[in-house]
Design a protein around this motif. Structure first.
Motif, PDB file in Angstrom:
ATOM      1  N   VAL A  49      -7.272  -3.210   3.127  1.00  0.00           N
ATOM      2  CA  VAL A  49      -6.577  -2.321   2.191  1.00  0.00           C
ATOM      3  C   VAL A  49      -5.143  -2.084   2.666  1.00  0.00           C
ATOM      4  O   VAL A  49      -4.219  -2.033   1.850  1.00  0.00           O
ATOM      5  CB  VAL A  49      -7.343  -0.997   1.977  1.00  0.00           C
ATOM      6  CG1 VAL A  49      -6.511   0.002   1.177  1.00  0.00           C
ATOM      7  CG2 VAL A  49      -8.679  -1.256   1.267  1.00  0.00           C
ATOM      8  N   ASP A  50      -4.940  -1.985   3.980  1.00  0.00           N
ATOM      9  CA  ASP A  50      -3.576  -1.853   4.503  1.00  0.00           C
ATOM     10  C   ASP A  50      -2.719  -3.054   4.098  1.00  0.00           C
ATOM     11  O   ASP A  50      -1.565  -2.898   3.693  1.00  0.00           O
ATOM     12  CB  ASP A  50      -3.579  -1.721   6.030  1.00  0.00           C
ATOM     13  CG  ASP A  50      -4.087  -0.376   6.511  1.00  0.00           C
ATOM     14  OD1 ASP A  50      -4.133   0.582   5.701  1.00  0.00           O
ATOM     15  OD2 ASP A  50      -4.441  -0.287   7.702  1.00  0.00           O
ATOM     16  N   ILE A  51      -3.285  -4.257   4.215  1.00  0.00           N
ATOM     17  CA  ILE A  51      -2.563  -5.471   3.813  1.00  0.00           C
ATOM     18  C   ILE A  51      -2.228  -5.406   2.322  1.00  0.00           C
ATOM     19  O   ILE A  51      -1.101  -5.704   1.918  1.00  0.00           O
ATOM     20  CB  ILE A  51      -3.398  -6.737   4.112  1.00  0.00           C
ATOM     21  CG1 ILE A  51      -3.510  -6.958   5.617  1.00  0.00           C
ATOM     22  CG2 ILE A  51      -2.785  -7.966   3.425  1.00  0.00           C
ATOM     23  CD1 ILE A  51      -4.502  -8.053   6.003  1.00  0.00           C
ATOM     24  N   LEU A  52      -3.200  -5.008   1.505  1.00  0.00           N
ATOM     25  CA  LEU A  52      -2.976  -4.923   0.061  1.00  0.00           C
ATOM     26  C   LEU A  52      -1.843  -3.947  -0.257  1.00  0.00           C
ATOM     27  O   LEU A  52      -0.975  -4.237  -1.088  1.00  0.00           O
ATOM     28  CB  LEU A  52      -4.257  -4.501  -0.655  1.00  0.00           C
ATOM     29  CG  LEU A  52      -5.454  -5.446  -0.543  1.00  0.00           C
ATOM     30  CD1 LEU A  52      -6.668  -4.850  -1.234  1.00  0.00           C
ATOM     31  CD2 LEU A  52      -5.131  -6.825  -1.091  1.00  0.00           C
ATOM     32  N   LEU A  72     -10.944   3.827  -0.495  1.00  0.00           N
ATOM     33  CA  LEU A  72      -9.616   3.504   0.027  1.00  0.00           C
ATOM     34  C   LEU A  72      -8.734   2.857  -1.042  1.00  0.00           C
ATOM     35  O   LEU A  72      -7.539   3.145  -1.125  1.00  0.00           O
ATOM     36  CB  LEU A  72      -9.727   2.563   1.230  1.00  0.00           C
ATOM     37  CG  LEU A  72     -10.184   3.191   2.534  1.00  0.00           C
ATOM     38  CD1 LEU A  72     -10.414   2.104   3.585  1.00  0.00           C
ATOM     39  CD2 LEU A  72      -9.154   4.196   3.028  1.00  0.00           C
ATOM     40  N   LEU A  73      -9.320   1.996  -1.847  1.00  0.00           N
ATOM     41  CA  LEU A  73      -8.554   1.362  -2.922  1.00  0.00           C
ATOM     42  C   LEU A  73      -8.064   2.406  -3.919  1.00  0.00           C
ATOM     43  O   LEU A  73      -6.901   2.397  -4.325  1.00  0.00           O
ATOM     44  CB  LEU A  73      -9.393   0.292  -3.623  1.00  0.00           C
ATOM     45  CG  LEU A  73      -9.679  -0.951  -2.779  1.00  0.00           C
ATOM     46  CD1 LEU A  73     -10.796  -1.774  -3.397  1.00  0.00           C
ATOM     47  CD2 LEU A  73      -8.424  -1.787  -2.602  1.00  0.00           C
ATOM     48  N   ARG A  74      -8.956   3.316  -4.304  1.00  0.00           N
ATOM     49  CA  ARG A  74      -8.554   4.384  -5.236  1.00  0.00           C
ATOM     50  C   ARG A  74      -7.434   5.237  -4.646  1.00  0.00           C
ATOM     51  O   ARG A  74      -6.478   5.574  -5.333  1.00  0.00           O
ATOM     52  CB  ARG A  74      -9.754   5.269  -5.575  1.00  0.00           C
ATOM     53  CG  ARG A  74     -10.696   4.671  -6.569  1.00  0.00           C
ATOM     54  CD  ARG A  74     -11.772   5.679  -6.999  1.00  0.00           C
ATOM     55  NE  ARG A  74     -12.893   4.993  -7.570  1.00  0.00           N
ATOM     56  CZ  ARG A  74     -14.055   4.763  -6.957  1.00  0.00           C
ATOM     57  NH1 ARG A  74     -14.276   5.217  -5.743  1.00  0.00           N
ATOM     58  NH2 ARG A  74     -15.017   4.095  -7.569  1.00  0.00           N
ATOM     59  N   GLU A  75      -7.570   5.591  -3.359  1.00  0.00           N
ATOM     60  CA  GLU A  75      -6.555   6.413  -2.695  1.00  0.00           C
ATOM     61  C   GLU A  75      -5.198   5.721  -2.654  1.00  0.00           C
ATOM     62  O   GLU A  75      -4.160   6.373  -2.554  1.00  0.00           O
ATOM     63  CB  GLU A  75      -6.999   6.752  -1.268  1.00  0.00           C
ATOM     64  CG  GLU A  75      -8.136   7.751  -1.212  1.00  0.00           C
ATOM     65  CD  GLU A  75      -8.702   7.927   0.186  1.00  0.00           C
ATOM     66  OE1 GLU A  75      -8.277   7.214   1.135  1.00  0.00           O
ATOM     67  OE2 GLU A  75      -9.608   8.768   0.330  1.00  0.00           O
ATOM     68  N   ASN A  76      -5.205   4.400  -2.718  1.00  0.00           N
ATOM     69  CA  ASN A  76      -3.964   3.628  -2.680  1.00  0.00           C
ATOM     70  C   ASN A  76      -3.561   3.098  -4.058  1.00  0.00           C
ATOM     71  O   ASN A  76      -2.703   2.225  -4.162  1.00  0.00           O
ATOM     72  CB  ASN A  76      -4.100   2.476  -1.676  1.00  0.00           C
ATOM     73  CG  ASN A  76      -4.040   2.980  -0.253  1.00  0.00           C
ATOM     74  OD1 ASN A  76      -2.960   3.229   0.266  1.00  0.00           O
ATOM     75  ND2 ASN A  76      -5.193   3.176   0.366  1.00  0.00           N
ATOM     76  N   SER A  77      -4.193   3.641  -5.101  1.00  0.00           N
ATOM     77  CA  SER A  77      -3.872   3.290  -6.492  1.00  0.00           C
ATOM     78  C   SER A  77      -3.970   1.795  -6.774  1.00  0.00           C
ATOM     79  O   SER A  77      -3.158   1.234  -7.512  1.00  0.00           O
ATOM     80  CB  SER A  77      -2.481   3.802  -6.872  1.00  0.00           C
ATOM     81  OG  SER A  77      -2.430   5.203  -6.721  1.00  0.00           O
ATOM     82  N   ILE A  78      -4.971   1.150  -6.160  1.00  0.00           N
ATOM     83  CA  ILE A  78      -5.225  -0.264  -6.412  1.00  0.00           C
ATOM     84  C   ILE A  78      -6.444  -0.367  -7.317  1.00  0.00           C
ATOM     85  O   ILE A  78      -7.529   0.097  -6.946  1.00  0.00           O
ATOM     86  CB  ILE A  78      -5.453  -1.035  -5.093  1.00  0.00           C
ATOM     87  CG1 ILE A  78      -4.200  -0.935  -4.208  1.00  0.00           C
ATOM     88  CG2 ILE A  78      -5.821  -2.493  -5.383  1.00  0.00           C
ATOM     89  CD1 ILE A  78      -4.395  -1.443  -2.790  1.00  0.00           C
ATOM     90  N   LEU A  79      -6.265  -0.914  -8.502  1.00  0.00           N
ATOM     91  CA  LEU A  79      -7.387  -1.121  -9.413  1.00  0.00           C
ATOM     92  C   LEU A  79      -8.272  -2.216  -8.841  1.00  0.00           C
ATOM     93  O   LEU A  79      -7.765  -3.194  -8.287  1.00  0.00           O
ATOM     94  CB  LEU A  79      -6.887  -1.558 -10.793  1.00  0.00           C
ATOM     95  CG  LEU A  79      -6.032  -0.569 -11.559  1.00  0.00           C
ATOM     96  CD1 LEU A  79      -5.536  -1.219 -12.849  1.00  0.00           C
ATOM     97  CD2 LEU A  79      -6.810   0.685 -11.871  1.00  0.00           C
ATOM     98  N   PHE A  80      -9.585  -2.082  -8.994  1.00  0.00           N
ATOM     99  CA  PHE A  80     -10.469  -3.129  -8.482  1.00  0.00           C
ATOM    100  C   PHE A  80     -11.557  -3.445  -9.493  1.00  0.00           C
ATOM    101  O   PHE A  80     -12.001  -2.590 -10.246  1.00  0.00           O
ATOM    102  CB  PHE A  80     -11.063  -2.755  -7.120  1.00  0.00           C
ATOM    103  CG  PHE A  80     -11.840  -1.484  -7.124  1.00  0.00           C
ATOM    104  CD1 PHE A  80     -13.206  -1.478  -7.363  1.00  0.00           C
ATOM    105  CD2 PHE A  80     -11.206  -0.274  -6.880  1.00  0.00           C
ATOM    106  CE1 PHE A  80     -13.925  -0.302  -7.365  1.00  0.00           C
ATOM    107  CE2 PHE A  80     -11.910   0.910  -6.885  1.00  0.00           C
ATOM    108  CZ  PHE A  80     -13.274   0.903  -7.127  1.00  0.00           C
ATOM    109  N   PHE A  81     -11.933  -4.708  -9.479  1.00  0.00           N
ATOM    110  CA  PHE A  81     -12.944  -5.227 -10.384  1.00  0.00           C
ATOM    111  C   PHE A  81     -13.954  -5.988  -9.542  1.00  0.00           C
ATOM    112  O   PHE A  81     -13.710  -7.124  -9.138  1.00  0.00           O
ATOM    113  CB  PHE A  81     -12.298  -6.131 -11.440  1.00  0.00           C
ATOM    114  CG  PHE A  81     -11.296  -5.393 -12.279  1.00  0.00           C
ATOM    115  CD1 PHE A  81     -11.691  -4.764 -13.443  1.00  0.00           C
ATOM    116  CD2 PHE A  81      -9.970  -5.290 -11.877  1.00  0.00           C
ATOM    117  CE1 PHE A  81     -10.779  -4.050 -14.214  1.00  0.00           C
ATOM    118  CE2 PHE A  81      -9.045  -4.584 -12.642  1.00  0.00           C
ATOM    119  CZ  PHE A  81      -9.458  -3.965 -13.809  1.00  0.00           C
TER     120      PHE A  81
END
Length: 116
Positions: A49-52, A72-81
């Motif tokens: 997630v840090d890399i993303l 962690l993805l949500r906290e970093n505003s990264i949408l995931f599927f």
């Protein structure tokens, strides 16, 4: 927009936190403009997630993914599927065309309690 996929041999790797590489897709106007494969050295979901975040990824297309990684993805505003499988390039193209087959409830099927 930058899209990331856990990657191995042309396909979506089946477990986000265990992937050894990510394929990044730089996109615009629903087209792939550039791709890059970067190693993750199997650093676990937090390091990935840090890399993303550092690479300014907006979207992650993956297969198995645990609750800790989702958080962690949500906290970093990264949408995931999650729950996607098969050819990585096709999955990204399908996403760009609004046709990605995925499972909104996808998780991981092993050690989710410890990894999240």
């Amino acid at each position: 927009m930058i899209i990331a996929v856990p990657y191995k041999n042309g396909n979506i790797f089946q477990h986000f936190g265990k992937t050894e590489a990510l394929k990044l897709y730089e996109t615009s106007d629903a087209k792939i403009n550039k791709t890059e494969i970067i190693p993750t050295n199997s650093i676990g979901h937090g390091g990935i997630v840090d890399i993303l975040r550092e690479r300014k990824v907006s979207v992650l297309i993956c297969s198995g993914i645990g609750n800790g990684a989702k958080k962690l993805l949500r906290e970093n505003s990264i949408l995931f599927f999650g729950g996607a499988s098969g050819d990585a390039d096709k999955a990204v193209s399908d996403y760009l065309m609004g046709q990605l087959v995925y499972d909104a409830d996808a998780g991981c099927n092993h050690h989710c309690a410890e990894e999240g």
